[in-house]
Motif scaffolding. Structure first.
Motif: not given
Length: 189
Positions: A16-36
């Motif tokens: 479902p699109p909402e599941t895919s979006r949730r996974q994409s958002a979580g992955t992107l957050d993990a990748i961008l977690l450390d601003p340094d």
């Protein structure tokens, strides 16, 4: 199948699109977690992906709280990253995408909302967002506090003069967002 033909299981149902979006958002957050660790390319690319996911949420009917929190966290990381790591083009792209992401996140908050429902807010160190669908009559001659308690907007009595009444009968979306850094500035200034 016929005798000797391989039997394959049916394909899995689509995600479902909402599941895919949730996974994409979580992955992107993990990748961008450390601003340094975010160089200019990561800031520009990450903020563009954030804006795209947030826009999908508006089109598809909103975002759940897990998705919204992940996108807010990722946006905060991008906005506090060291801008000296970015070229002028990357800096401008990051800022434009951050604005688009904040607007889309605010719009996603009001998808399906009814006039008069409680204002929804999301706050972090880099960006504050508030959104509400408000009865039009309550906006004229009012003051709206900016999210995070920084400033306000005064709306005049004549705010809807000349507007088609039918266009505002269902309420007016009040979307506000502010950033800790000036996303409208020239990086060379």
């Amino acid at each position: 199948g016929a005798r000797g033909d391989p039997v394959y299981p049916p394909p899995p149902p689509p995600v479902p699109p909402e599941t895919s979006r949730r996974q994409s958002a979580g992955t992107l957050d993990a990748i961008l977690l450390d601003p340094d660790l975010l160089n200019g390319a990561a800031q520009a690319d990450g903020s563009a992906q954030l804006a795209a996911i947030a826009q999908e949420a508006v089109v598809d009917g909103g975002a759940d709280q897990v998705t919204f929190d992940a996108l807010m966290s990722a946006l905060g990381s991008v906005l506090v990253a060291n801008i000296s790591h970015a070229t002028a083009v990357q800096y401008d792209a990051t800022n434009a995408a951050a604005i688009a992401a904040a607007e889309s996140l605010a719009r996603a908050y009001v998808v399906g909302a009814l006039p008069g429902e409680q204002i929804r807010k999301a706050l972090n160190a880099a960006v504050n967002i508030s959104a509400a669908r408000v009865p039009a009559a309550s906006l004229a001659n009012s003051t709206r506090a900016a999210p995070g308690g920084v400033g306000s907007v005064v709306l005049p009595l004549s705010i809807f003069d000349g507007q088609d009444g039918a266009a505002i009968d269902g309420g007016v979306d009040v979307l506000m967002y502010n950033f800790a850094r000036d996303v409208h500035s020239d990086d060379q200034a």
